[in-house]
Design a protein around this motif. Structure first.
Motif, PDB file in Angstrom:
ATOM      1  N   VAL A  31       4.107  -3.861   4.248  1.00  8.75           N
ATOM      2  CA  VAL A  31       4.615  -2.953   5.273  1.00  8.75           C
ATOM      3  C   VAL A  31       4.849  -3.710   6.577  1.00  8.75           C
ATOM      4  O   VAL A  31       4.149  -4.683   6.875  1.00  8.75           O
ATOM      5  CB  VAL A  31       3.636  -1.779   5.546  1.00  8.75           C
ATOM      6  N   PRO A  32       5.823  -3.249   7.379  1.00  2.00           N
ATOM      7  CA  PRO A  32       5.970  -3.809   8.734  1.00  2.00           C
ATOM      8  C   PRO A  32       4.747  -3.440   9.575  1.00  2.00           C
ATOM      9  O   PRO A  32       4.101  -2.420   9.332  1.00  2.00           O
ATOM     10  CB  PRO A  32       7.230  -3.121   9.274  1.00  2.00           C
ATOM     11  N   ALA A  33       4.477  -4.259  10.570  1.00  2.00           N
ATOM     12  CA  ALA A  33       3.281  -4.041  11.388  1.00  2.00           C
ATOM     13  C   ALA A  33       3.344  -2.753  12.193  1.00  2.00           C
ATOM     14  O   ALA A  33       2.315  -2.187  12.548  1.00  2.00           O
ATOM     15  CB  ALA A  33       3.090  -5.229  12.323  1.00  2.00           C
ATOM     16  N   ASP A  34       4.561  -2.260  12.462  1.00  2.00           N
ATOM     17  CA  ASP A  34       4.687  -1.077  13.312  1.00  2.00           C
ATOM     18  C   ASP A  34       5.028   0.192  12.522  1.00  2.00           C
ATOM     19  O   ASP A  34       5.580   1.141  13.080  1.00  2.00           O
ATOM     20  CB  ASP A  34       5.729  -1.319  14.404  1.00  2.00           C
ATOM     21  N   LEU A  35       4.683   0.209  11.251  1.00  2.00           N
ATOM     22  CA  LEU A  35       4.908   1.420  10.450  1.00  2.00           C
ATOM     23  C   LEU A  35       3.994   2.538  10.967  1.00  2.00           C
ATOM     24  O   LEU A  35       2.849   2.281  11.342  1.00  2.00           O
ATOM     25  CB  LEU A  35       4.590   1.123   8.983  1.00  2.00           C
ATOM     26  N   PRO A  36       4.468   3.784  11.028  1.00  2.00           N
ATOM     27  CA  PRO A  36       3.591   4.877  11.490  1.00  2.00           C
ATOM     28  C   PRO A  36       2.297   4.940  10.680  1.00  2.00           C
ATOM     29  O   PRO A  36       2.335   4.897   9.436  1.00  2.00           O
ATOM     30  CB  PRO A  36       4.458   6.123  11.261  1.00  2.00           C
ATOM     31  N   ALA A  37       1.183   5.055  11.355  1.00  2.00           N
ATOM     32  CA  ALA A  37      -0.124   5.027  10.690  1.00  2.00           C
ATOM     33  C   ALA A  37      -0.300   6.183   9.717  1.00  2.00           C
ATOM     34  O   ALA A  37      -0.985   6.042   8.699  1.00  2.00           O
ATOM     35  CB  ALA A  37      -1.229   5.045  11.741  1.00  2.00           C
ATOM     36  N   ASP A  38       0.333   7.336  10.005  1.00  2.00           N
ATOM     37  CA  ASP A  38       0.126   8.477   9.114  1.00  2.00           C
ATOM     38  C   ASP A  38       0.897   8.354   7.791  1.00  2.00           C
ATOM     39  O   ASP A  38       0.780   9.210   6.929  1.00  2.00           O
ATOM     40  CB  ASP A  38       0.473   9.795   9.823  1.00  2.00           C
ATOM     41  N   TRP A  39       1.682   7.300   7.632  1.00  2.00           N
ATOM     42  CA  TRP A  39       2.331   7.050   6.345  1.00  2.00           C
ATOM     43  C   TRP A  39       1.381   6.349   5.374  1.00  2.00           C
ATOM     44  O   TRP A  39       1.668   6.265   4.188  1.00  2.00           O
ATOM     45  CB  TRP A  39       3.570   6.167   6.512  1.00  2.00           C
ATOM     46  N   LEU A  40       0.277   5.802   5.891  1.00  2.00           N
ATOM     47  CA  LEU A  40      -0.607   4.963   5.093  1.00  2.00           C
ATOM     48  C   LEU A  40      -1.895   5.704   4.761  1.00  2.00           C
ATOM     49  O   LEU A  40      -2.513   6.282   5.651  1.00  2.00           O
ATOM     50  CB  LEU A  40      -0.947   3.679   5.866  1.00  2.00           C
ATOM     51  N   ASN A  41      -2.299   5.671   3.504  1.00  2.00           N
ATOM     52  CA  ASN A  41      -3.583   6.256   3.145  1.00  2.00           C
ATOM     53  C   ASN A  41      -4.624   5.145   2.996  1.00  2.00           C
ATOM     54  O   ASN A  41      -4.314   3.970   3.101  1.00  2.00           O
ATOM     55  CB  ASN A  41      -3.466   7.100   1.868  1.00  2.00           C
ATOM     56  N   ASP A  42      -5.865   5.547   2.736  1.00  2.00           N
ATOM     57  CA  ASP A  42      -6.949   4.573   2.652  1.00  2.00           C
ATOM     58  C   ASP A  42      -7.151   4.038   1.244  1.00  2.00           C
ATOM     59  O   ASP A  42      -8.014   3.180   1.028  1.00  2.00           O
ATOM     60  CB  ASP A  42      -8.259   5.211   3.149  1.00  2.00           C
ATOM     61  N   GLU A  43      -6.395   4.539   0.281  1.00  2.00           N
ATOM     62  CA  GLU A  43      -6.665   4.179  -1.111  1.00  2.00           C
ATOM     63  C   GLU A  43      -5.884   2.952  -1.577  1.00  2.00           C
ATOM     64  O   GLU A  43      -6.210   2.381  -2.614  1.00  2.00           O
ATOM     65  CB  GLU A  43      -6.341   5.376  -2.012  1.00  2.00           C
ATOM     66  N   LEU A  44      -4.853   2.583  -0.863  1.00  2.00           N
ATOM     67  CA  LEU A  44      -4.040   1.444  -1.268  1.00  2.00           C
ATOM     68  C   LEU A  44      -4.332   0.244  -0.377  1.00  2.00           C
ATOM     69  O   LEU A  44      -4.888   0.379   0.713  1.00  2.00           O
ATOM     70  CB  LEU A  44      -2.555   1.784  -1.195  1.00  2.00           C
TER      71      LEU A  44
END
Length: 198
Positions: free
Chosen positions: A72-85
């Protein structure tokens, strides 16, 4: 040397102005629908989702592929990312080996063109550098409805021509001398697009 070239060209006729009065836009109806159809024509998977369901869709699509390590790019919105991956953040830049060995890449885009079914990345926010989207074999791309325009001239008006532009129309594909289509030669073999509305 430049002076000699200028002198040699001094008596050449001036270039004739090129008329630029062609259509810059046209009525395609529902541009979101047209984009979804055209992108799907290029063998990409397309999903139309509501904004509040975007993280759920990202999780579901990556889970369906069995993807565990996503660049992922460093500035991807945080809410797109979950904790499981495992998110492989491209800062500092990931190595070619890491990008080649990951399960895919998740990005946004700069603009999308309904008429041609083309998505354009310009290395801006949530897009990352060009290698990030060309090396992984799977690209999950998020397109906001307000990024969709009808025509190429409309898209170009939104883009900075000095930025590195990547035009994506479906998975990377080429044909050999027998016209057999081969996918994934110059970029991702699989493109999946989430069009976000609402």
């Amino acid at each position: 040397m430049l002076t000699r070239i200028r002198t040699a060209l001094r008596d050449q006729p001036k270039a004739t102005p090129v008329p630029r009065d062609y259509d810059h836009t046209r009525d395609l109806g529902d541009v979101i629908e047209v984009l979804a159809e055209r992108v799907a024509d290029y063998r990409a998977a397309v999903h139309r989702v509501q904004a509040d369901r975007l993280p759920v869709w990202i999780d579901a699509l990556l889970d369906a592929r069995g993807a565990r390590r996503i660049a992922v790019p460093a500035d991807l919105p945080a809410d797109w990312l979950n904790d499981e991956l495992t998110w492989l953040v491209d800062r500092p830049p990931l190595s070619i080996e890491t990008l080649d060995g990951c399960d895919g890449v998740l990005t946004g885009c700069a603009v999308a063109i309904a008429e041609t079914g083309t998505i354009v990345l310009d290395a801006g926010v949530a897009q990352g550098r060009r290698a990030l989207t060309l090396l992984p074999d799977y690209h999950l791309c998020v397109v906001r409805a307000d990024q969709v325009v009808a025509t190429v001239p409309e898209a170009l008006a939104r883009l900075d021509p000095v930025r590195p532009l990547t035009f994506i129309s479906g998975p990377s594909a080429t044909s050999d001398i027998e016209l057999d289509r081969v996918e994934g030669v110059h970029g991702p073999r699989t493109l999946e697009v989430l069009i976000v509305e609402g």
